[in-house]
Scaffold this motif. Sequence first.
Motif, short mmCIF file in Angstrom:
data_model
loop_
_atom_site.label_atom_id
_atom_site.label_comp_id
_atom_site.label_asym_id
_atom_site.label_seq_id
_atom_site.Cartn_x
_atom_site.Cartn_y
_atom_site.Cartn_z
N TYR A 63 52.42 -93.83 -16.21
CA TYR A 63 51.61 -92.61 -16.32
C TYR A 63 51.35 -92.19 -17.77
O TYR A 63 50.47 -91.39 -18.03
N ARG A 64 52.11 -92.73 -18.71
CA ARG A 64 51.86 -92.38 -20.12
C ARG A 64 50.61 -93.08 -20.65
O ARG A 64 49.91 -92.54 -21.49
N THR A 65 50.34 -94.29 -20.17
CA THR A 65 49.14 -95.02 -20.58
C THR A 65 47.96 -94.66 -19.69
O THR A 65 46.86 -94.42 -20.17
N LEU A 77 38.36 -85.85 -16.61
CA LEU A 77 38.45 -84.40 -16.52
C LEU A 77 38.84 -83.75 -17.85
O LEU A 77 38.80 -82.52 -17.95
N HIS A 78 39.16 -84.54 -18.83
CA HIS A 78 39.37 -83.99 -20.18
C HIS A 78 38.04 -83.73 -20.86
O HIS A 78 37.98 -83.00 -21.84
N HIS A 79 36.95 -84.33 -20.34
CA HIS A 79 35.63 -84.20 -20.95
C HIS A 79 34.60 -83.56 -20.02
O HIS A 79 33.58 -83.07 -20.48
N GLU A 80 34.84 -83.61 -18.71
CA GLU A 80 33.92 -83.03 -17.72
C GLU A 80 34.71 -82.12 -16.78
O GLU A 80 35.82 -82.46 -16.40
N PRO A 81 34.13 -80.99 -16.41
CA PRO A 81 34.86 -80.11 -15.49
C PRO A 81 34.94 -80.70 -14.08
O PRO A 81 34.05 -81.42 -13.64
N SER A 82 36.04 -80.41 -13.41
CA SER A 82 36.21 -80.84 -12.03
C SER A 82 35.47 -79.87 -11.12
O SER A 82 35.32 -78.69 -11.42
N TRP A 83 35.03 -80.35 -9.97
CA TRP A 83 34.35 -79.48 -9.00
C TRP A 83 35.35 -78.69 -8.16
O TRP A 83 34.98 -77.82 -7.40
N ARG A 84 36.64 -79.00 -8.31
CA ARG A 84 37.67 -78.27 -7.58
C ARG A 84 38.93 -78.21 -8.44
O ARG A 84 39.03 -78.90 -9.45
N ALA A 85 39.87 -77.42 -8.03
CA ALA A 85 41.14 -77.33 -8.76
C ALA A 85 41.84 -78.68 -8.70
O ALA A 85 41.83 -79.35 -7.67
N GLN A 86 42.45 -79.07 -9.80
CA GLN A 86 43.17 -80.34 -9.82
C GLN A 86 44.41 -80.24 -8.94
O GLN A 86 45.10 -79.23 -8.92
N GLY A 87 44.67 -81.33 -8.21
CA GLY A 87 45.82 -81.37 -7.32
C GLY A 87 46.78 -82.47 -7.72
O GLY A 87 46.78 -82.95 -8.85
N ILE A 88 47.58 -82.90 -6.77
CA ILE A 88 48.62 -83.88 -7.04
C ILE A 88 48.06 -85.20 -7.54
O ILE A 88 48.65 -85.87 -8.39
N MET A 89 46.89 -85.61 -7.05
CA MET A 89 46.28 -86.87 -7.49
C MET A 89 45.91 -86.85 -8.96
O MET A 89 45.86 -87.88 -9.61
N GLU A 90 45.59 -85.67 -9.49
CA GLU A 90 45.16 -85.54 -10.87
C GLU A 90 46.25 -84.88 -11.72
O GLU A 90 45.97 -84.00 -12.51
N ASP A 92 50.29 -85.57 -13.74
CA ASP A 92 51.29 -86.49 -14.26
C ASP A 92 52.64 -85.77 -14.28
O ASP A 92 52.69 -84.55 -14.25
N PRO A 93 53.74 -86.54 -14.37
CA PRO A 93 55.04 -85.90 -14.51
C PRO A 93 55.06 -85.02 -15.76
O PRO A 93 54.39 -85.33 -16.74
N PRO A 94 55.77 -83.92 -15.72
CA PRO A 94 56.67 -83.45 -14.67
C PRO A 94 55.96 -82.65 -13.57
O PRO A 94 56.54 -82.41 -12.52
N ILE A 95 54.70 -82.25 -13.78
CA ILE A 95 53.99 -81.45 -12.77
C ILE A 95 53.84 -82.24 -11.47
O ILE A 95 54.08 -81.71 -10.38
N HIS A 96 53.47 -83.51 -11.56
CA HIS A 96 53.30 -84.35 -10.37
C HIS A 96 54.61 -84.40 -9.57
O HIS A 96 54.61 -84.29 -8.35
N THR A 97 55.72 -84.58 -10.28
CA THR A 97 57.02 -84.67 -9.62
C THR A 97 57.33 -83.39 -8.88
O THR A 97 57.79 -83.43 -7.73
N GLN A 98 57.08 -82.25 -9.49
CA GLN A 98 57.34 -80.96 -8.85
C GLN A 98 56.45 -80.79 -7.61
O GLN A 98 56.92 -80.35 -6.55
#
Length: 155
Positions: A63-65, A77-90, A92-98
């Motif tokens: 996940y670091r690379t 999504l660092h350059h274009e806005p998402s059409w919805r709130a980011q979820g688990i698929m988008e 990385d740890p530690p947020i993904h893990t939580q």
Amino acid sequence: MDSKLADATAPIFTEDPYSNEHLVDPYALFERMREVGPVLKIQEHGVLAVTRFDECKEVLDDYRTFISGAGAGPKNLHHEPSWRAQGIMESDPPIHTQMRQAMAGVISPRGVRSLRAGFEEYASKLVDELLARGEFDLIKDMAEVFPLRAFGDAV
């Protein structure tokens, strides 16, 4: 797998996996993609596609690379806005893990079985509403609505 090296050496794949033809029946396309190689550059979208299990596992484990927080699809999504709130698929740890730990009980086979009655009740209500209209768009009015509502309520 070095992502810069893969980008530079990946064969160009000219078919668009997001075309209506391939979205309807993607399996022959997936087979052709795997035959070309483990990593391809999708010409239409300028993104890499990883086609085989071992390489997919390597990407998902690093996940670091390969940053999911930038998006899990063709949009960065660092350059274009998402059409919805980011979820688990988008994420990385530690947020993904939580998020994964919080959802583990809900999306486990046992957890989903316990939600079945609610899913069926909502599906029946939605089908009745759509049939009462007489005409509807199956994708927009059902396929996009049902999982968001059903799993959203569950989570």
